[in-house]
Design a protein around this motif. Structure first.
Motif, PDB file in Angstrom:
ATOM      1  N   ILE A  11      64.387  29.943  52.641  1.00  0.00           N
ATOM      2  CA  ILE A  11      63.211  30.634  53.173  1.00  0.00           C
ATOM      3  C   ILE A  11      62.177  29.626  53.659  1.00  0.00           C
ATOM      4  O   ILE A  11      61.644  29.741  54.773  1.00  0.00           O
ATOM      5  CB  ILE A  11      62.617  31.589  52.116  1.00  0.00           C
ATOM      6  CG1 ILE A  11      63.603  32.728  51.843  1.00  0.00           C
ATOM      7  CG2 ILE A  11      61.265  32.122  52.558  1.00  0.00           C
ATOM      8  CD1 ILE A  11      63.302  33.522  50.591  1.00  0.00           C
ATOM      9  N   GLU A  14      63.413  27.953  56.795  1.00  0.00           N
ATOM     10  CA  GLU A  14      63.340  28.855  57.950  1.00  0.00           C
ATOM     11  C   GLU A  14      61.917  28.934  58.484  1.00  0.00           C
ATOM     12  O   GLU A  14      61.699  28.975  59.699  1.00  0.00           O
ATOM     13  CB  GLU A  14      63.864  30.236  57.549  1.00  0.00           C
ATOM     14  CG  GLU A  14      63.999  31.192  58.708  1.00  0.00           C
ATOM     15  CD  GLU A  14      62.819  32.136  58.841  1.00  0.00           C
ATOM     16  OE1 GLU A  14      62.643  32.656  59.950  1.00  0.00           O
ATOM     17  OE2 GLU A  14      62.089  32.346  57.861  1.00  0.00           O
ATOM     18  N   VAL A  15      60.936  28.930  57.601  1.00  0.00           N
ATOM     19  CA  VAL A  15      59.535  28.941  58.034  1.00  0.00           C
ATOM     20  C   VAL A  15      59.198  27.641  58.759  1.00  0.00           C
ATOM     21  O   VAL A  15      58.521  27.645  59.791  1.00  0.00           O
ATOM     22  CB  VAL A  15      58.596  29.181  56.828  1.00  0.00           C
ATOM     23  CG1 VAL A  15      57.142  28.935  57.195  1.00  0.00           C
ATOM     24  CG2 VAL A  15      58.788  30.599  56.294  1.00  0.00           C
ATOM     25  N   TRP A  63      64.694  37.288  51.737  1.00  0.00           N
ATOM     26  CA  TRP A  63      64.576  36.326  52.835  1.00  0.00           C
ATOM     27  C   TRP A  63      63.548  36.831  53.853  1.00  0.00           C
ATOM     28  O   TRP A  63      62.636  36.106  54.243  1.00  0.00           O
ATOM     29  CB  TRP A  63      65.943  36.147  53.483  1.00  0.00           C
ATOM     30  CG  TRP A  63      65.988  35.359  54.750  1.00  0.00           C
ATOM     31  CD1 TRP A  63      65.368  35.654  55.934  1.00  0.00           C
ATOM     32  CD2 TRP A  63      66.697  34.142  54.985  1.00  0.00           C
ATOM     33  NE1 TRP A  63      65.664  34.717  56.876  1.00  0.00           N
ATOM     34  CE2 TRP A  63      66.476  33.780  56.323  1.00  0.00           C
ATOM     35  CE3 TRP A  63      67.514  33.353  54.197  1.00  0.00           C
ATOM     36  CZ2 TRP A  63      67.040  32.643  56.889  1.00  0.00           C
ATOM     37  CZ3 TRP A  63      68.068  32.227  54.774  1.00  0.00           C
ATOM     38  CH2 TRP A  63      67.830  31.871  56.089  1.00  0.00           C
ATOM     39  N   GLY A  67      59.837  35.458  54.050  1.00  0.00           N
ATOM     40  CA  GLY A  67      59.704  34.743  55.322  1.00  0.00           C
ATOM     41  C   GLY A  67      58.550  35.271  56.155  1.00  0.00           C
ATOM     42  O   GLY A  67      57.775  34.503  56.730  1.00  0.00           O
TER      43      GLY A  67
END
Length: 108
Positions: A11, A14-15, A63, A67
C-alpha cells in the motif's frame, strides 16, 4: 514477513508510485514515470503473494481503502491539493468498511 505486513508495504509503495506519476507531469519527466512502473510491478508481484494467505476481497478492500486515504493525505501534504471535510468523512467511511471486512473474515 507476515502477509499483513507485506500488504501494508504494498500500500505504501503504491502511494509512492502514484505520487511519482504526478511528479512525471504526464510522462514529460520520464524517469519518474518509469520508476512508478517498476514500483507498481513490484507491488503487484507482492500482492500476488499476499493473496495466497489473505482472502482476495479483504486484501483488495484494505489495499483500496488505505490507498485512497494515504494518497489523499499525500496529495494534500506534498502537492497542495485540497481536501474538504466531506472528502475526509467519505475516506473515513472507506476505512471503516475495510476494517469491518477484515474483522468479519476468517483467516485463510
Amino acid at each position: 514477513m507476515s502477509a499483513w505486513a507485506t500488504l501494508a508495504c504494498c500500500i505504501v509503495a503504491e502511494v509512492i508510485a502514484t505520487s511519482l506519476l504526478t511528479r512525471s507531469e504526464g510522462f514529460a519527466r520520464l524517469e519518474y514515470g518509469l520508476l512508478s512502473f517498476v514500483i507498481l510491478g513490484g507491488c503487484f508481484w507482492a500482492l500476488s503473494q499476499v493473496l495466497t494467505r489473505i482472502p482476495m476481497g479483504v486484501a483488495y478492500a484494505i489495499w483500496s481503502g488505505a490507498g485512497i486515504a494515504l494518497i489523499c493525505v499525500a496529495g494534500w501534504l506534498f502537492f497542495r491539493q485540497p481536501l474538504t471535510t466531506m472528502q475526509v468523512l467519505c475516506i473515513a467511511l472507506a476505512i471503516v468498511g475495510s476494517i469491518g471486512l477484515s474483522l468479519s473474515t476468517n483467516p485463510a
